[in-house]
Scaffold this motif. Structure first.
Motif, PDB file in Angstrom:
ATOM      1  N   VAL A   7     -31.013  -5.974 -25.142  1.00 16.94           N
ATOM      2  CA  VAL A   7     -31.221  -7.342 -24.541  1.00 16.94           C
ATOM      3  C   VAL A   7     -31.052  -7.445 -23.073  1.00 16.94           C
ATOM      4  CG1 VAL A   7     -30.018  -9.452 -24.484  1.00 16.94           C
ATOM      5  CG2 VAL A   7     -30.187  -8.664 -26.582  1.00 16.94           C
ATOM      6  N   PHE A   8     -30.313  -6.465 -22.490  1.00 16.16           N
ATOM      7  CA  PHE A   8     -30.226  -6.300 -20.918  1.00 16.16           C
ATOM      8  C   PHE A   8     -31.430  -5.844 -20.550  1.00 16.16           C
ATOM      9  CE2 PHE A   8     -25.356  -6.064 -20.869  1.00 16.16           C
ATOM     10  CZ  PHE A   8     -25.400  -7.426 -20.164  1.00 16.16           C
ATOM     11  N   GLY A   9     -32.149  -4.592 -21.161  1.00 15.12           N
ATOM     12  CA  GLY A   9     -33.422  -4.096 -20.807  1.00 15.12           C
ATOM     13  C   GLY A   9     -34.506  -5.222 -20.734  1.00 15.12           C
ATOM     14  N   ILE A  10     -34.557  -5.981 -21.873  1.00 13.58           N
ATOM     15  CA  ILE A  10     -35.576  -7.038 -21.983  1.00 13.58           C
ATOM     16  C   ILE A  10     -35.302  -8.238 -20.770  1.00 13.58           C
ATOM     17  CG2 ILE A  10     -36.414  -9.063 -23.585  1.00 13.58           C
ATOM     18  CD1 ILE A  10     -36.040  -7.168 -25.980  1.00 13.58           C
ATOM     19  N   LEU A  11     -34.177  -8.644 -20.665  1.00 16.71           N
ATOM     20  CA  LEU A  11     -33.867  -9.417 -19.639  1.00 16.71           C
ATOM     21  C   LEU A  11     -34.179  -8.830 -18.133  1.00 16.71           C
ATOM     22  CD1 LEU A  11     -30.226 -11.323 -20.698  1.00 16.71           C
ATOM     23  CD2 LEU A  11     -32.783 -12.489 -20.744  1.00 16.71           C
ATOM     24  N   ASN A  28     -35.025  -8.822  -7.435  1.00 17.98           N
ATOM     25  CA  ASN A  28     -34.738  -7.653  -8.052  1.00 17.98           C
ATOM     26  C   ASN A  28     -33.275  -7.177  -7.809  1.00 17.98           C
ATOM     27  OD1 ASN A  28     -37.128  -6.856  -9.159  1.00 17.98           O
ATOM     28  ND2 ASN A  28     -38.199  -6.485  -7.050  1.00 17.98           N
ATOM     29  N   TRP A  29     -32.689  -7.730  -6.586  1.00 18.75           N
ATOM     30  CA  TRP A  29     -31.293  -7.509  -6.443  1.00 18.75           C
ATOM     31  C   TRP A  29     -30.439  -8.281  -7.274  1.00 18.75           C
ATOM     32  CZ3 TRP A  29     -29.648  -3.643  -3.578  1.00 18.75           C
ATOM     33  CH2 TRP A  29     -30.533  -3.298  -2.778  1.00 18.75           C
ATOM     34  N   ILE A  30     -30.661  -9.533  -7.902  1.00 19.26           N
ATOM     35  CA  ILE A  30     -29.917 -10.201  -8.884  1.00 19.26           C
ATOM     36  C   ILE A  30     -30.186 -10.146 -10.223  1.00 19.26           C
ATOM     37  CG2 ILE A  30     -29.186 -12.600  -9.203  1.00 19.26           C
ATOM     38  CD1 ILE A  30     -29.772 -13.137  -6.281  1.00 19.26           C
ATOM     39  N   PHE A  31     -31.523 -10.191 -10.690  1.00 19.46           N
ATOM     40  CA  PHE A  31     -32.060 -10.281 -11.911  1.00 19.46           C
ATOM     41  C   PHE A  31     -32.307  -8.984 -12.454  1.00 19.46           C
ATOM     42  CE2 PHE A  31     -32.289 -14.676 -10.307  1.00 19.46           C
ATOM     43  CZ  PHE A  31     -31.289 -15.104 -11.080  1.00 19.46           C
ATOM     44  N   VAL A  32     -32.705  -8.097 -11.916  1.00 20.08           N
ATOM     45  CA  VAL A  32     -33.307  -6.734 -12.306  1.00 20.08           C
ATOM     46  C   VAL A  32     -32.483  -5.529 -12.260  1.00 20.08           C
ATOM     47  CG1 VAL A  32     -35.210  -5.125 -12.202  1.00 20.08           C
ATOM     48  CG2 VAL A  32     -35.564  -7.525 -11.640  1.00 20.08           C
ATOM     49  N   LEU A  33     -31.771  -5.306 -11.133  1.00 20.68           N
ATOM     50  CA  LEU A  33     -31.150  -3.892 -11.132  1.00 20.68           C
ATOM     51  C   LEU A  33     -29.637  -3.952 -11.958  1.00 20.68           C
ATOM     52  CD1 LEU A  33     -31.975  -2.597  -7.578  1.00 20.68           C
ATOM     53  CD2 LEU A  33     -32.811  -1.979  -9.528  1.00 20.68           C
ATOM     54  N   LEU A  38     -26.413  -1.952 -16.236  1.00 25.66           N
ATOM     55  CA  LEU A  38     -25.606  -2.338 -17.226  1.00 25.66           C
ATOM     56  C   LEU A  38     -26.384  -1.879 -18.579  1.00 25.66           C
ATOM     57  CD1 LEU A  38     -24.187  -6.016 -16.592  1.00 25.66           C
ATOM     58  CD2 LEU A  38     -22.938  -3.580 -16.968  1.00 25.66           C
ATOM     59  N   GLY A  39     -27.511  -2.147 -18.795  1.00 24.08           N
ATOM     60  CA  GLY A  39     -28.170  -1.580 -19.992  1.00 24.08           C
ATOM     61  C   GLY A  39     -28.397   0.006 -20.185  1.00 24.08           C
ATOM     62  N   LEU A  40     -28.206   0.692 -19.070  1.00 22.00           N
ATOM     63  CA  LEU A  40     -28.225   2.056 -18.878  1.00 22.00           C
ATOM     64  C   LEU A  40     -26.914   2.634 -19.425  1.00 22.00           C
ATOM     65  CD1 LEU A  40     -30.030   2.994 -15.638  1.00 22.00           C
ATOM     66  CD2 LEU A  40     -30.893   3.606 -17.680  1.00 22.00           C
ATOM     67  N   ILE A  41     -25.970   1.783 -18.912  1.00 19.91           N
ATOM     68  CA  ILE A  41     -24.556   2.357 -19.277  1.00 19.91           C
ATOM     69  C   ILE A  41     -24.491   2.066 -20.930  1.00 19.91           C
ATOM     70  CG2 ILE A  41     -21.989   1.901 -18.983  1.00 19.91           C
ATOM     71  CD1 ILE A  41     -22.933   1.153 -16.061  1.00 19.91           C
ATOM     72  N   PHE A  42     -24.570   0.751 -21.221  1.00 13.63           N
ATOM     73  CA  PHE A  42     -24.412   0.642 -22.548  1.00 13.63           C
ATOM     74  C   PHE A  42     -25.376   1.556 -23.583  1.00 13.63           C
ATOM     75  CE2 PHE A  42     -23.160  -3.928 -21.279  1.00 13.63           C
ATOM     76  CZ  PHE A  42     -21.433  -3.394 -21.613  1.00 13.63           C
ATOM     77  N   GLY A  43     -26.574   1.677 -22.979  1.00 14.37           N
ATOM     78  CA  GLY A  43     -27.603   2.466 -24.032  1.00 14.37           C
ATOM     79  C   GLY A  43     -26.876   4.041 -24.187  1.00 14.37           C
ATOM     80  N   ASN A  55     -34.480   0.538 -19.915  1.00 14.16           N
ATOM     81  CA  ASN A  55     -33.655   0.125 -18.740  1.00 14.16           C
ATOM     82  C   ASN A  55     -34.008   1.006 -17.621  1.00 14.16           C
ATOM     83  OD1 ASN A  55     -32.050  -2.080 -19.412  1.00 14.16           O
ATOM     84  ND2 ASN A  55     -31.552  -0.744 -21.085  1.00 14.16           N
ATOM     85  N   ALA A  56     -34.215   2.633 -17.972  1.00 19.34           N
ATOM     86  CA  ALA A  56     -34.418   3.382 -16.917  1.00 19.34           C
ATOM     87  C   ALA A  56     -35.794   3.073 -16.065  1.00 19.34           C
ATOM     88  CB  ALA A  56     -34.505   4.891 -17.395  1.00 19.34           C
ATOM     89  N   ILE A  57     -36.856   2.768 -16.977  1.00 19.73           N
ATOM     90  CA  ILE A  57     -37.986   2.409 -16.416  1.00 19.73           C
ATOM     91  C   ILE A  57     -38.026   1.062 -15.498  1.00 19.73           C
ATOM     92  CG2 ILE A  57     -40.413   1.608 -16.737  1.00 19.73           C
ATOM     93  CD1 ILE A  57     -40.322   3.809 -19.399  1.00 19.73           C
ATOM     94  N   VAL A  58     -37.316   0.152 -15.990  1.00 22.03           N
ATOM     95  CA  VAL A  58     -37.286  -1.001 -15.365  1.00 22.03           C
ATOM     96  C   VAL A  58     -36.328  -0.839 -14.040  1.00 22.03           C
ATOM     97  CG1 VAL A  58     -36.101  -3.393 -15.412  1.00 22.03           C
ATOM     98  CG2 VAL A  58     -37.351  -2.531 -17.286  1.00 22.03           C
TER      99      VAL A  58
END
Length: 73
Positions: A7-11, A28-33, A38-43, A55-58
């Motif tokens: 979900v974090f990756g899709i958002l 990108n500072w607020i809604f992407v990174l 967080l998606g990288l950590i949870f993944g 999440n890595a690609i995004v």
């Protein structure tokens, strides 16, 4: 953990699409990174390879957009 990281990756990917538009690179500072990190950590904790890759690609594309726009030096 798997669904949460996806979900974090899709958002973050949706925010990345907006961040590619001119004058919206600051998104990108607020809604992407932050969601991508967080998606990288949870993944990584959930050992979900697909969400980790997304999440890595995004995160890389968001950072690249910031570097090209002068947001990250």
């Amino acid at each position: 953990m798997r669904v949460l990281s996806l979900v974090f990756g899709i958002l973050a990917a949706l925010g990345l699409l907006l961040g590619f538009l001119p004058f919206f690179g600051w998104l990108n500072w607020i809604f992407v990174l932050p969601p991508a990190v967080l998606g990288l950590i949870f993944g990584a904790l959930g050992r979900d390879r697909g969400a980790l890759t997304l999440n890595a690609i995004v995160a890389v594309l968001g950072a690249l957009r910031l570097m090209l726009g002068g947001g990250v030096i």
